[in-house]
Write a protein that holds these residues in place. Structure first.
Motif, PDB file in Angstrom:
ATOM      1  N   PHE A  14     -24.942  32.352 -77.494  1.00 10.39           N
ATOM      2  CA  PHE A  14     -24.835  33.286 -76.362  1.00 10.39           C
ATOM      3  C   PHE A  14     -25.743  34.494 -76.580  1.00 10.39           C
ATOM      4  CE2 PHE A  14     -22.719  37.068 -74.480  1.00 10.39           C
ATOM      5  CZ  PHE A  14     -22.851  36.723 -73.141  1.00 10.39           C
ATOM      6  N   GLU A  15     -25.734  35.044 -77.793  1.00 14.83           N
ATOM      7  CA  GLU A  15     -26.600  36.195 -78.094  1.00 14.83           C
ATOM      8  C   GLU A  15     -28.067  35.808 -78.009  1.00 14.83           C
ATOM      9  OE1 GLU A  15     -23.923  38.853 -81.183  1.00 14.83           O
ATOM     10  OE2 GLU A  15     -24.764  36.956 -81.898  1.00 14.83           O
ATOM     11  N   ALA A  16     -28.396  34.582 -78.424  1.00 16.50           N
ATOM     12  CA  ALA A  16     -29.780  34.103 -78.328  1.00 16.50           C
ATOM     13  C   ALA A  16     -30.211  34.007 -76.865  1.00 16.50           C
ATOM     14  CB  ALA A  16     -29.912  32.752 -79.017  1.00 16.50           C
ATOM     15  N   GLU A  17     -29.327  33.529 -76.011  1.00 18.59           N
ATOM     16  CA  GLU A  17     -29.634  33.436 -74.576  1.00 18.59           C
ATOM     17  C   GLU A  17     -29.844  34.820 -73.978  1.00 18.59           C
ATOM     18  OE1 GLU A  17     -27.085  29.303 -73.936  1.00 18.59           O
ATOM     19  OE2 GLU A  17     -26.278  31.225 -73.237  1.00 18.59           O
ATOM     20  N   GLN A  18     -29.033  35.782 -74.420  1.00 17.18           N
ATOM     21  CA  GLN A  18     -29.201  37.162 -73.939  1.00 17.18           C
ATOM     22  C   GLN A  18     -30.546  37.729 -74.376  1.00 17.18           C
ATOM     23  OE1 GLN A  18     -25.502  38.950 -75.530  1.00 17.18           O
ATOM     24  NE2 GLN A  18     -24.952  39.398 -73.393  1.00 17.18           N
ATOM     25  N   LEU A  19     -30.935  37.452 -75.631  1.00 19.79           N
ATOM     26  CA  LEU A  19     -32.227  37.925 -76.136  1.00 19.79           C
ATOM     27  C   LEU A  19     -33.386  37.300 -75.360  1.00 19.79           C
ATOM     28  CD1 LEU A  19     -31.744  37.884 -80.027  1.00 19.79           C
ATOM     29  CD2 LEU A  19     -32.264  39.881 -78.611  1.00 19.79           C
ATOM     30  N   ALA A  20     -33.271  36.014 -75.097  1.00 16.68           N
ATOM     31  CA  ALA A  20     -34.336  35.311 -74.373  1.00 16.68           C
ATOM     32  C   ALA A  20     -34.546  35.919 -72.995  1.00 16.68           C
ATOM     33  CB  ALA A  20     -34.005  33.828 -74.261  1.00 16.68           C
ATOM     34  N   GLU A  21     -33.444  36.261 -72.341  1.00 18.54           N
ATOM     35  CA  GLU A  21     -33.552  36.812 -70.986  1.00 18.54           C
ATOM     36  C   GLU A  21     -34.003  38.267 -70.996  1.00 18.54           C
ATOM     37  OE1 GLU A  21     -31.043  36.917 -66.792  1.00 18.54           O
ATOM     38  OE2 GLU A  21     -30.006  36.396 -68.657  1.00 18.54           O
ATOM     39  N   SER A  22     -33.410  39.083 -71.895  1.00 20.59           N
ATOM     40  CA  SER A  22     -33.724  40.510 -71.889  1.00 20.59           C
ATOM     41  C   SER A  22     -35.091  40.827 -72.488  1.00 20.59           C
ATOM     42  CB  SER A  22     -32.641  41.295 -72.655  1.00 20.59           C
ATOM     43  OG  SER A  22     -32.619  40.911 -74.026  1.00 20.59           O
ATOM     44  N   LYS A  23     -35.540  40.017 -73.440  1.00 19.83           N
ATOM     45  CA  LYS A  23     -36.799  40.321 -74.122  1.00 19.83           C
ATOM     46  C   LYS A  23     -37.982  39.486 -73.615  1.00 19.83           C
ATOM     47  CE  LYS A  23     -34.711  43.217 -76.884  1.00 19.83           C
ATOM     48  NZ  LYS A  23     -34.888  44.687 -76.700  1.00 19.83           N
ATOM     49  N   ASN A  27     -34.348  32.804 -68.493  1.00 17.70           N
ATOM     50  CA  ASN A  27     -32.918  32.519 -68.416  1.00 17.70           C
ATOM     51  C   ASN A  27     -32.719  31.038 -68.726  1.00 17.70           C
ATOM     52  OD1 ASN A  27     -30.223  32.377 -67.851  1.00 17.70           O
ATOM     53  ND2 ASN A  27     -30.399  32.811 -65.662  1.00 17.70           N
ATOM     54  N   GLY A  28     -32.315  30.750 -69.966  1.00 19.54           N
ATOM     55  CA  GLY A  28     -32.202  29.358 -70.372  1.00 19.54           C
ATOM     56  C   GLY A  28     -31.032  29.128 -71.300  1.00 19.54           C
ATOM     57  N   GLU A  29     -30.830  27.861 -71.628  1.00 24.92           N
ATOM     58  CA  GLU A  29     -29.737  27.469 -72.520  1.00 24.92           C
ATOM     59  C   GLU A  29     -30.258  27.382 -73.949  1.00 24.92           C
ATOM     60  OE1 GLU A  29     -26.692  23.679 -73.086  1.00 24.92           O
ATOM     61  OE2 GLU A  29     -27.609  24.075 -71.126  1.00 24.92           O
ATOM     62  N   ASP A  38     -34.626  31.673 -91.781  1.00 25.97           N
ATOM     63  CA  ASP A  38     -34.586  32.405 -90.516  1.00 25.97           C
ATOM     64  C   ASP A  38     -33.487  31.800 -89.642  1.00 25.97           C
ATOM     65  OD1 ASP A  38     -36.877  33.814 -91.374  1.00 25.97           O
ATOM     66  OD2 ASP A  38     -38.178  32.240 -90.568  1.00 25.97           O
ATOM     67  N   GLN A  39     -33.483  32.191 -88.362  1.00 24.08           N
ATOM     68  CA  GLN A  39     -32.606  31.540 -87.394  1.00 24.08           C
ATOM     69  C   GLN A  39     -33.433  31.212 -86.154  1.00 24.08           C
ATOM     70  OE1 GLN A  39     -29.161  33.757 -86.037  1.00 24.08           O
ATOM     71  NE2 GLN A  39     -27.961  31.894 -85.779  1.00 24.08           N
ATOM     72  N   ASN A  40     -33.453  29.949 -85.789  1.00 22.18           N
ATOM     73  CA  ASN A  40     -34.282  29.501 -84.680  1.00 22.18           C
ATOM     74  C   ASN A  40     -33.434  28.854 -83.594  1.00 22.18           C
ATOM     75  OD1 ASN A  40     -36.519  30.213 -86.269  1.00 22.18           O
ATOM     76  ND2 ASN A  40     -36.640  28.173 -87.162  1.00 22.18           N
ATOM     77  N   VAL A  51     -39.341  28.456 -78.306  1.00 27.14           N
ATOM     78  CA  VAL A  51     -38.544  28.672 -79.505  1.00 27.14           C
ATOM     79  C   VAL A  51     -38.361  30.172 -79.716  1.00 27.14           C
ATOM     80  CG1 VAL A  51     -38.425  28.389 -82.013  1.00 27.14           C
ATOM     81  CG2 VAL A  51     -39.324  26.531 -80.588  1.00 27.14           C
ATOM     82  N   LEU A  52     -37.111  30.592 -79.814  1.00 24.21           N
ATOM     83  CA  LEU A  52     -36.783  31.971 -80.148  1.00 24.21           C
ATOM     84  C   LEU A  52     -36.565  32.019 -81.652  1.00 24.21           C
ATOM     85  CD1 LEU A  52     -35.997  34.817 -78.913  1.00 24.21           C
ATOM     86  CD2 LEU A  52     -33.628  34.051 -79.194  1.00 24.21           C
ATOM     87  N   LYS A  53     -37.402  32.781 -82.340  1.00 24.74           N
ATOM     88  CA  LYS A  53     -37.358  32.820 -83.806  1.00 24.74           C
ATOM     89  C   LYS A  53     -36.907  34.206 -84.250  1.00 24.74           C
ATOM     90  CE  LYS A  53     -40.045  31.005 -87.675  1.00 24.74           C
ATOM     91  NZ  LYS A  53     -39.299  29.764 -87.865  1.00 24.74           N
ATOM     92  N   ILE A  54     -35.707  34.265 -84.826  1.00 26.38           N
ATOM     93  CA  ILE A  54     -35.160  35.523 -85.349  1.00 26.38           C
ATOM     94  C   ILE A  54     -35.371  35.499 -86.856  1.00 26.38           C
ATOM     95  CG2 ILE A  54     -33.158  37.025 -85.479  1.00 26.38           C
ATOM     96  CD1 ILE A  54     -31.978  35.414 -83.109  1.00 26.38           C
ATOM     97  N   SER A  55     -36.229  36.378 -87.333  1.00 28.10           N
ATOM     98  CA  SER A  55     -36.640  36.326 -88.736  1.00 28.10           C
ATOM     99  C   SER A  55     -35.612  36.944 -89.662  1.00 28.10           C
ATOM    100  CB  SER A  55     -37.988  37.030 -88.919  1.00 28.10           C
ATOM    101  OG  SER A  55     -38.997  36.326 -88.239  1.00 28.10           O
ATOM    102  N   ASN A  56     -35.642  36.492 -90.897  1.00 29.56           N
ATOM    103  CA  ASN A  56     -34.821  37.059 -91.960  1.00 29.56           C
ATOM    104  C   ASN A  56     -35.056  38.568 -92.020  1.00 29.56           C
ATOM    105  OD1 ASN A  56     -34.273  37.860 -94.895  1.00 29.56           O
ATOM    106  ND2 ASN A  56     -33.547  35.752 -94.880  1.00 29.56           N
ATOM    107  N   SER A  57     -34.004  39.330 -92.275  1.00 28.40           N
ATOM    108  CA  SER A  57     -34.131  40.794 -92.278  1.00 28.40           C
ATOM    109  C   SER A  57     -35.056  41.305 -93.380  1.00 28.40           C
ATOM    110  CB  SER A  57     -32.750  41.450 -92.403  1.00 28.40           C
ATOM    111  OG  SER A  57     -32.119  41.054 -93.603  1.00 28.40           O
ATOM    112  N   SER A  58     -35.337  40.454 -94.385  1.00 25.46           N
ATOM    113  CA  SER A  58     -36.260  40.863 -95.452  1.00 25.46           C
ATOM    114  C   SER A  58     -37.699  40.432 -95.166  1.00 25.46           C
ATOM    115  CB  SER A  58     -35.811  40.268 -96.793  1.00 25.46           C
ATOM    116  OG  SER A  58     -34.612  40.867 -97.230  1.00 25.46           O
TER     117      SER A  58
END
Length: 335
Positions: A14-23, A27-29, A38-40, A51-58
């Motif tokens: 759900f948070e990934a979908e919000q990021l995709a739309e806001s950033k 608007n997708g699943e 990381d988290q993809n 692909v929404l790629k959320i990188s490791n905080s380091s």
């Protein structure tokens, strides 16, 4: 802290979908994709997928910038490559920063490539030659690329042997196997290091990252996260290490990959002679990294994806005459 000891991000779909739309205005699943550190997420809308790629905080901005820039460089030199090119966010930036629960992460949107992974296909001799040639083409396209972030002390670079020496104590099995292959590297590779050319390489051309088209032809590669300035010949060595897992005809398999690479990117005799020792040392990193990170993140099954097969191959290779294999590989590649 490093990307190897820092937990990966923990965003929900759900948070990934919000990021995709806001950033990114899409608007997708969202559906999760496998990742080591990381988290993809694959974001699918009716019109497009990315692909929404959320990188490791380091992870540093510079290393992500390097990944984006090398992909753009490659397709400029050789437009036939299929790569996960970066997308611009609504702010016009290719890399954006987000904060959640006190943690800061860099986020990117990458083009989604629809294809079949090499790991899900039969590896015949023609395909293996083509795979080697593909990686040689890739390094030809990358040979003039430079970025300050590439010259880093990086555990997945075989030259960074300190990682093995420090972390081999996490291995519960025969730790002597690490010393055995380190000795081979120090005896057969390091004395000729001045003859081993260096450049920025992909450094992770395994069958989980290489994509095929519908006709079974090698068409693209993903995941530039292990890029490093290192030995050029490490590129085919890494591929040889992973593609030969769970195969009994090891010499035949790796010979085809090396020959294909050599045909596309000519290697000198010292480089050809060194490749078998680099291949084995890379597998040592695989088992050491798995042992180290499993203790930190026991719930992440992806960390062990190649561990058991790497152990089996390393034990089997220990019974072989690697000097003889080196000669055979060199002769075959040059034939």
């Amino acid at each position: 802290m490093s990307v190897f000891s820092t937990p990966p991000p923990q965003y929900s779909t759900f948070e990934a979908e919000q990021l995709a739309e806001s950033k990114f205005g899409i608007n997708g699943e969202a559906s999760p994709l496998s990742s080591e550190r990381d988290q993809n997420f694959l974001i699918q809308s009716e019109e497009e997928s990315f692909v929404l790629k959320i990188s490791n905080s380091s992870e540093s901005f510079d290393e992500l910038d390097m990944q984006n820039k090398v992909m753009q460089h490659i397709v400029k030199v050789d437009p036939e490559f299929e790569l996960t090119l970066p997308l611009c966010s609504l702010s016009g930036d290719e890399i954006i920063q987000i904060e959640n629960k006190g943690q800061t992460n860099w986020v990117r949107g990458l083009k989604y490539i629809n294809g079949k992974f090499l790991k899900d296909s039969k590896h015949d001799q023609i395909m293996l030659l083509e795979l080697g040639s593909f990686l040689g083409r890739l390094d030809n396209a990358m040979k003039d690329f430079n970025h300050p972030a590439a010259k880093r002390a990086f555990p997945w670079d075989v030259r960074y042997t300190d990682f093995l020496k420090v972390h081999k104590n996490h291995i519960n099995k025969d730790r002597g196997i690490i010393d055995y292959y380190l000795s081979k590297y120090e005896t057969h590779v390091l004395p000729n290091e001045s003859y081993l050319r260096k450049a920025v390489i992909h450094n992770d051309g395994n069958d989980h990252n290489v994509l095929l088209d519908q006709n079974g032809k090698t068409r693209g590669i993903i995941d530039f996260g292990d890029m490093v300035y290192s030995y050029i010949v490490l590129e085919p060595a890494v591929c040889m290490a992973y593609v030969s897992l769970e195969k009994t005809d090891t010499l035949e398999v790796i010979s085809k990959i090396l020959k294909g690479y050599h045909q596309a990117f000519h290697l000198n005799e010292y480089e050809l002679n060194s490749v078998i020792f680099l291949m084995c040392l890379r597998l040592c990193i695989t088992i050491t990294m798995a042992a180290y990170r499993k203790k930190l993140f026991p719930e992440n099954d992806y960390l062990s994806v190649s561990e058991n097969q790497a152990w089996e191959l390393l034990n089997r290779m220990k019974t072989e005459d690697l000097n003889d294999w080196s000669k055979q590989l060199t002769e075959y590649a040059q034939s």
